[in-house]
Design a protein around this motif. Structure first.
Motif, PDB file in Angstrom:
ATOM      1  N   ILE A  78       0.849  -1.188   0.000  1.00 21.09           N
ATOM      2  CA  ILE A  78       0.000   0.000   0.000  1.00 21.09           C
ATOM      3  C   ILE A  78       0.884   1.237   0.000  1.00 21.09           C
ATOM      4  O   ILE A  78       1.797   1.359   0.832  1.00 21.09           O
ATOM      5  CB  ILE A  78      -0.929   0.018   1.234  1.00 21.09           C
ATOM      6  CG1 ILE A  78      -1.836  -1.219   1.252  1.00 21.09           C
ATOM      7  CG2 ILE A  78      -1.764   1.298   1.276  1.00 21.09           C
ATOM      8  CD1 ILE A  78      -2.642  -1.370   2.530  1.00 21.09           C
ATOM      9  N   HIS A  79       0.646   2.153  -0.944  1.00 21.27           N
ATOM     10  CA  HIS A  79       1.347   3.431  -0.986  1.00 21.27           C
ATOM     11  C   HIS A  79       0.370   4.540  -0.619  1.00 21.27           C
ATOM     12  O   HIS A  79      -0.695   4.651  -1.229  1.00 21.27           O
ATOM     13  CB  HIS A  79       1.945   3.674  -2.373  1.00 21.27           C
ATOM     14  CG  HIS A  79       3.114   2.798  -2.671  1.00 21.27           C
ATOM     15  ND1 HIS A  79       3.008   1.622  -3.386  1.00 21.27           N
ATOM     16  CD2 HIS A  79       4.430   2.906  -2.316  1.00 21.27           C
ATOM     17  CE1 HIS A  79       4.199   1.053  -3.485  1.00 21.27           C
ATOM     18  NE2 HIS A  79       5.073   1.811  -2.851  1.00 21.27           N
ATOM     19  N   LEU A  80       0.740   5.337   0.360  1.00 20.71           N
ATOM     20  CA  LEU A  80      -0.157   6.352   0.898  1.00 20.71           C
ATOM     21  C   LEU A  80       0.193   7.749   0.396  1.00 20.71           C
ATOM     22  O   LEU A  80       1.363   8.071   0.170  1.00 20.71           O
ATOM     23  CB  LEU A  80      -0.095   6.361   2.422  1.00 20.71           C
ATOM     24  CG  LEU A  80      -0.545   5.092   3.156  1.00 20.71           C
ATOM     25  CD1 LEU A  80      -0.352   5.270   4.649  1.00 20.71           C
ATOM     26  CD2 LEU A  80      -1.991   4.757   2.829  1.00 20.71           C
ATOM     27  N   ALA A  81      -0.847   8.577   0.288  1.00 16.25           N
ATOM     28  CA  ALA A  81      -0.700  10.011   0.052  1.00 16.25           C
ATOM     29  C   ALA A  81      -1.118  10.760   1.313  1.00 16.25           C
ATOM     30  O   ALA A  81      -1.710  10.180   2.230  1.00 16.25           O
ATOM     31  CB  ALA A  81      -1.564  10.438  -1.131  1.00 16.25           C
ATOM     32  N   ASP A  82      -0.794  12.036   1.360  1.00 13.75           N
ATOM     33  CA  ASP A  82      -1.180  12.882   2.495  1.00 13.75           C
ATOM     34  C   ASP A  82      -2.686  12.793   2.738  1.00 13.75           C
ATOM     35  O   ASP A  82      -3.481  12.835   1.799  1.00 13.75           O
ATOM     36  CB  ASP A  82      -0.781  14.327   2.198  1.00 13.75           C
ATOM     37  CG  ASP A  82      -0.947  15.234   3.396  1.00 13.75           C
ATOM     38  OD1 ASP A  82      -0.408  14.904   4.468  1.00 13.75           O
ATOM     39  OD2 ASP A  82      -1.618  16.277   3.254  1.00 13.75           O
TER      40      ASP A  82
ATOM     41  N   ALA B 183       2.100  13.887   5.309  1.00 13.68           N
ATOM     42  CA  ALA B 183       3.376  14.027   4.611  1.00 13.68           C
ATOM     43  C   ALA B 183       4.269  15.008   5.362  1.00 13.68           C
ATOM     44  O   ALA B 183       3.874  16.144   5.622  1.00 13.68           O
ATOM     45  CB  ALA B 183       3.145  14.501   3.180  1.00 13.68           C
ATOM     46  N   THR B 184       5.474  14.548   5.724  1.00 12.90           N
ATOM     47  CA  THR B 184       6.435  15.397   6.439  1.00 12.90           C
ATOM     48  C   THR B 184       7.820  15.239   5.795  1.00 12.90           C
ATOM     49  O   THR B 184       8.760  14.748   6.416  1.00 12.90           O
ATOM     50  CB  THR B 184       6.492  15.037   7.937  1.00 12.90           C
ATOM     51  OG1 THR B 184       6.645  13.606   8.064  1.00 12.90           O
ATOM     52  CG2 THR B 184       5.243  15.472   8.664  1.00 12.90           C
ATOM     53  N   PRO B 185       7.964  15.638   4.512  1.00 11.70           N
ATOM     54  CA  PRO B 185       9.251  15.487   3.826  1.00 11.70           C
ATOM     55  C   PRO B 185      10.314  16.378   4.448  1.00 11.70           C
ATOM     56  O   PRO B 185      10.007  17.406   5.050  1.00 11.70           O
ATOM     57  CB  PRO B 185       8.928  15.916   2.392  1.00 11.70           C
ATOM     58  CG  PRO B 185       7.758  16.847   2.537  1.00 11.70           C
ATOM     59  CD  PRO B 185       6.951  16.304   3.682  1.00 11.70           C
ATOM     60  N   GLY B 186      11.559  15.944   4.293  1.00  8.76           N
ATOM     61  CA  GLY B 186      12.678  16.713   4.845  1.00  8.76           C
ATOM     62  C   GLY B 186      13.853  15.790   5.082  1.00  8.76           C
ATOM     63  O   GLY B 186      14.861  15.848   4.392  1.00  8.76           O
ATOM     64  N   HIS B 187      13.712  14.916   6.061  1.00  9.86           N
ATOM     65  CA  HIS B 187      14.749  13.914   6.302  1.00  9.86           C
ATOM     66  C   HIS B 187      14.943  13.057   5.053  1.00  9.86           C
ATOM     67  O   HIS B 187      16.073  12.772   4.648  1.00  9.86           O
ATOM     68  CB  HIS B 187      14.349  13.057   7.504  1.00  9.86           C
ATOM     69  CG  HIS B 187      15.306  11.960   7.823  1.00  9.86           C
ATOM     70  ND1 HIS B 187      16.578  12.192   8.294  1.00  9.86           N
ATOM     71  CD2 HIS B 187      15.173  10.609   7.741  1.00  9.86           C
ATOM     72  CE1 HIS B 187      17.198  11.037   8.485  1.00  9.86           C
ATOM     73  NE2 HIS B 187      16.366  10.061   8.153  1.00  9.86           N
ATOM     74  N   THR B 188      13.837  12.650   4.452  1.00 11.15           N
ATOM     75  CA  THR B 188      13.808  12.074   3.102  1.00 11.15           C
ATOM     76  C   THR B 188      12.587  12.656   2.390  1.00 11.15           C
ATOM     77  O   THR B 188      11.641  13.105   3.041  1.00 11.15           O
ATOM     78  CB  THR B 188      13.696  10.535   3.107  1.00 11.15           C
ATOM     79  OG1 THR B 188      12.398  10.164   3.579  1.00 11.15           O
ATOM     80  CG2 THR B 188      14.766   9.902   3.980  1.00 11.15           C
TER      81      THR B 188
ATOM     82  N   GLY C  85      10.216  11.157   1.068  1.00 12.59           N
ATOM     83  CA  GLY C  85       9.024  10.358   1.321  1.00 12.59           C
ATOM     84  C   GLY C  85       8.695  10.167   2.784  1.00 12.59           C
ATOM     85  O   GLY C  85       7.913   9.271   3.136  1.00 12.59           O
ATOM     86  N   CYS C  86       9.256  10.985   3.670  1.00 13.05           N
ATOM     87  CA  CYS C  86       8.946  10.852   5.106  1.00 13.05           C
ATOM     88  C   CYS C  86       7.466  11.106   5.354  1.00 13.05           C
ATOM     89  O   CYS C  86       6.876  12.056   4.818  1.00 13.05           O
ATOM     90  CB  CYS C  86       9.773  11.826   5.929  1.00 13.05           C
ATOM     91  SG  CYS C  86      11.403  11.218   6.379  1.00 13.05           S
ATOM     92  N   MET C  87       6.880  10.277   6.178  1.00 15.88           N
ATOM     93  CA  MET C  87       5.466  10.398   6.491  1.00 15.88           C
ATOM     94  C   MET C  87       5.257  10.157   7.981  1.00 15.88           C
ATOM     95  O   MET C  87       5.826   9.218   8.561  1.00 15.88           O
ATOM     96  CB  MET C  87       4.661   9.390   5.667  1.00 15.88           C
ATOM     97  CG  MET C  87       3.162   9.478   5.807  1.00 15.88           C
ATOM     98  SD  MET C  87       2.337   8.627   4.424  1.00 15.88           S
ATOM     99  CE  MET C  87       2.218   9.971   3.229  1.00 15.88           C
TER     100      MET C  87
END
Length: 261
Positions: free
Chosen positions: A208-212, A227-232, A234-236
């Motif tokens: 399963i691939h999730l979106a915000d 969705a919390t990108p930054g470290h990578t 695709g960080c979630m």
């Protein structure tokens, strides 16, 4: 030890003796039952304190083991996760020997069962990755979720699930990174039917691939993807939703706890 000042500040205080820190003899089952009764009775937040950390650590581990129905085996795993000194300390006295006996023998009748309607446990890999793994479960349906399980720690995680009679539904990864090696693929082989989950922006393989704002349901509860990108890229992070749930957001490496994700 400033008992007068503590009480004057409006805090409740209870002083319990455990035979001079195990040096003058081994406490009894009655001591264990008194500890559990006091911890059930006293208000939260609750602080346990002793001079060495051994007796307070033993009291905390006893409460956690009895309130969550742990066996001696998984209580030992928790002692390692928490890095409790007495677990492998040869000079601390028979703390672990006493505790392991009490995990099996002491009644949990003093522990209010309503505390256990929702399962949330924080596990830690101190073998190398310094990763926090979370076990979440709905007690009504026994459906469970593992967040960020680590390759090499699957025996610990699956033993805990089996011991608590939980059915693993999802393995959720907050991100994909070189220092973040998931046990999801191996657990899927051991537990057919389990689904792996990760952000669609992670570039990783999953069921399963999730979106915000997407959600995952387990029993009466759900995890809302954020969705919390930054470290990578695709960080979630995952926000816990449900009836009377503890307020929690599981952030992976987007927000560290004492330097650990």
């Amino acid at each position: 030890f400033h008992a007068k000042e503590i009480r004057a500040a409006g805090c409740e205080l209870e002083n319990m003796h455990l035979l001079g820190g195990f040096s003058g003899g081994v406490p009894t089952t009655e001591h264990a039952e008194a500890i559990l009764a006091a911890m059930a009775r006293l208000p939260r937040p609750l602080m346990l304190q002793c001079t060495s950390g051994n007796r307070s650590g033993a009291a905390l581990l006893l409460w956690l083991a009895k309130s969550t129905g742990r066996s001696v085996e998984t209580a030992a795993l928790l002692a390692q996760d928490m890095e409790l000194k007495f677990y492998k300390c040869t000079s601390c006295g028979p703390v672990w020997e006493w505790l392991s006996q009490q995990v099996e023998q002491t009644s949990a009748a003093a522990i209010p069962q309503e505390r256990n309607k929702f399962v949330v446990e924080q596990l830690f890999d101190n073998q190398g990755s310094s990763t926090f793994t979370y076990l979440l479960a709905c007690s009504d349906t026994e459906e469970a979720v593992l967040i960020d399980p680590v390759l090499g720690m699957e025996e610990r995680d699956l033993t805990l699930l089996t011991e608590r009679g939980l059915k693993l539904k999802y393995i959720v990864n907050t991100h994909c990174h070189a220092d973040h090696v998931t046990s999801g693929g191996l657990i899927k082989k051991l537990r057919p039917g389990v689904k792996t989950v990760i952000s669609k922006d992670s570039g990783a393989v999953a069921d399963i691939h999730l979106a915000d704002k997407d959600t995952l349901e387990f029993g009466r509860y759900s995890l809302e993807a954020m969705a919390t990108p930054g470290h990578t890229p695709g960080c979630m992070s995952f926000v816990l939703r449900g009836p009377g749930e503890p307020k929690a957001v599981f952030t992976g490496d987007a927000l560290l706890i004492r330097g650990c994700g």
